[in-house]
Design a protein around this motif. Structure first.
Motif, PDB file in Angstrom:
ATOM      1  N   UNK A 158       0.957  -1.077  -0.120  1.00 19.89           N
ATOM      2  CA  UNK A 158      -0.109   0.219  -0.092  1.00 19.89           C
ATOM      3  C   UNK A 158       0.913   1.177   0.091  1.00 19.89           C
ATOM      4  N   UNK A 159       1.915   1.206   0.708  1.00 18.11           N
ATOM      5  CA  UNK A 159       2.768   2.418   0.814  1.00 18.11           C
ATOM      6  C   UNK A 159       3.573   2.552  -0.478  1.00 18.11           C
ATOM      7  N   UNK A 160       3.898   1.688  -1.165  1.00 16.30           N
ATOM      8  CA  UNK A 160       4.535   1.779  -2.602  1.00 16.30           C
ATOM      9  C   UNK A 160       3.637   2.194  -3.437  1.00 16.30           C
ATOM     10  N   UNK A 161       2.394   1.769  -3.314  1.00 16.43           N
ATOM     11  CA  UNK A 161       1.303   2.065  -4.221  1.00 16.43           C
ATOM     12  C   UNK A 161       0.973   3.738  -3.976  1.00 16.43           C
ATOM     13  N   UNK A 162       0.971   4.103  -3.111  1.00 21.22           N
ATOM     14  CA  UNK A 162       0.928   5.513  -2.801  1.00 21.22           C
ATOM     15  C   UNK A 162       1.975   6.283  -3.310  1.00 21.22           C
ATOM     16  N   UNK A 220       6.697   5.053 -13.741  1.00 21.31           N
ATOM     17  CA  UNK A 220       5.595   5.415 -12.425  1.00 21.31           C
ATOM     18  C   UNK A 220       4.507   4.390 -12.734  1.00 21.31           C
ATOM     19  N   UNK A 221       3.782   4.850 -13.838  1.00 23.59           N
ATOM     20  CA  UNK A 221       2.878   4.024 -13.944  1.00 23.59           C
ATOM     21  C   UNK A 221       2.917   2.437 -14.137  1.00 23.59           C
ATOM     22  N   UNK A 222       3.861   2.097 -14.807  1.00 26.27           N
ATOM     23  CA  UNK A 222       4.292   0.559 -14.882  1.00 26.27           C
ATOM     24  C   UNK A 222       4.522   0.007 -13.321  1.00 26.27           C
ATOM     25  N   UNK A 223       5.045   0.730 -12.480  1.00 31.11           N
ATOM     26  CA  UNK A 223       5.309   0.253 -11.171  1.00 31.11           C
ATOM     27  C   UNK A 223       4.088   0.140 -10.351  1.00 31.11           C
ATOM     28  N   UNK A 224       3.229   1.301 -10.651  1.00 28.97           N
ATOM     29  CA  UNK A 224       1.941   1.226 -10.025  1.00 28.97           C
ATOM     30  C   UNK A 224       1.141  -0.100 -10.474  1.00 28.97           C
ATOM     31  N   UNK A 225       1.162  -0.296 -11.840  1.00 27.94           N
ATOM     32  CA  UNK A 225       0.305  -1.504 -12.302  1.00 27.94           C
ATOM     33  C   UNK A 225       0.870  -2.722 -11.728  1.00 27.94           C
ATOM     34  N   UNK A 226       2.104  -2.960 -11.730  1.00 21.77           N
ATOM     35  CA  UNK A 226       2.593  -3.994 -11.327  1.00 21.77           C
ATOM     36  C   UNK A 226       2.651  -4.388  -9.642  1.00 21.77           C
ATOM     37  N   UNK A 227       2.414  -3.321  -8.881  1.00 20.91           N
ATOM     38  CA  UNK A 227       2.205  -3.184  -7.518  1.00 20.91           C
ATOM     39  C   UNK A 227       0.687  -3.833  -7.300  1.00 20.91           C
ATOM     40  N   UNK A 228      -0.120  -3.359  -8.151  1.00 23.56           N
ATOM     41  CA  UNK A 228      -1.580  -3.631  -8.155  1.00 23.56           C
ATOM     42  C   UNK A 228      -1.698  -5.197  -8.203  1.00 23.56           C
ATOM     43  N   UNK A 229      -0.912  -5.941  -8.835  1.00 21.55           N
ATOM     44  CA  UNK A 229      -1.243  -7.212  -9.098  1.00 21.55           C
ATOM     45  C   UNK A 229      -0.519  -8.055  -7.729  1.00 21.55           C
ATOM     46  N   UNK A 230      -0.022  -7.370  -6.860  1.00 22.27           N
ATOM     47  CA  UNK A 230       0.432  -8.007  -5.920  1.00 22.27           C
ATOM     48  C   UNK A 230      -0.790  -8.516  -4.713  1.00 22.27           C
TER      49      UNK A 230
END
Length: 188
Positions: A137-141, A178-188
């Motif tokens: 969650x922190x990384x997503x933010x 940034x968007x790629x990292x966000x998208x990949x973190x969403x799949x965790x």
């Protein structure tokens, strides 16, 4: 990566393109003098940034496509070692601390995602597998906020005008990361 195959391949294509662009910028940036339109006053920091962004983009592309088929040790070395280097550089370098910390956070997030991907059953991402939904969650933010910030910077210059032409490409590259990292973190 856990998700629809088409989405994984599109994310891989997008991040590989951004990584390849950063790699070409790295080749074009001289070691000793700042290039015209360089985003950093110090040329070695510009080269370091281009190298970090190329590693991140190409690494995200590889992670999106290969998933858990790559051993954990490979991912840990590929992203963990640069993360440690960026953290040390941020602590001891007189310039570019915030920029290096951002790259360290990115490399640590990539290491975290790789470990989550390779340690969970069946190679599927689940934050509960590592017991760290707070970190996810922190990384997503962080990356959500970074994407919004870099997107706003892409649209306007300090003079208040729209960025046009190739001058906006490095900013678009950072927005893509940034968007790629966000998208990949969403799949965790």
């Amino acid at each position: 990566m856990h998700g629809p195959t088409l989405v994984n391949w599109l994310l891989a294509l997008l991040t590989a393109t951004a990584g390849a662009y950063c790699l070409t910028r790295l080749r074009r940036t001289p070691c000793t003098t700042a290039s015209p339109g360089a985003r950093h006053a110090h040329p070695s920091l510009a080269r370091e940034s281009d190298a970090a962004e190329a590693l991140m983009g190409l690494g995200m592309a590889a992670m999106a496509v290969t998933g858990a088929t790559v051993p954990t040790a490979v991912w840990a070395c590929l992203f963990g070692l640069p993360a440690a280097a960026f953290l040390l550089a941020a602590l001891y370098a007189p310039t570019g601390r915030a920029h290096r910390l951002h790259h360290a956070v990115g490399a640590l997030a990539m290491t975290y995602m790789a470990l989550a991907m390779t340690t969970s059953p069946g190679g599927h991402h689940h934050a509960a597998a590592l017991g760290t939904p707070l970190l996810t969650g922190t990384l997503l933010l962080y990356f959500g906020g970074y994407s919004l910030w870099s997107g706003a910077r892409l649209l306007r210059t300090s003079a208040g005008t729209l960025v046009v032409g190739t001058t906006g490409l490095p900013r678009a590259c950072r927005l893509t990361m940034g968007i790629g990292m966000f998208a990949m973190l969403l799949t965790l």
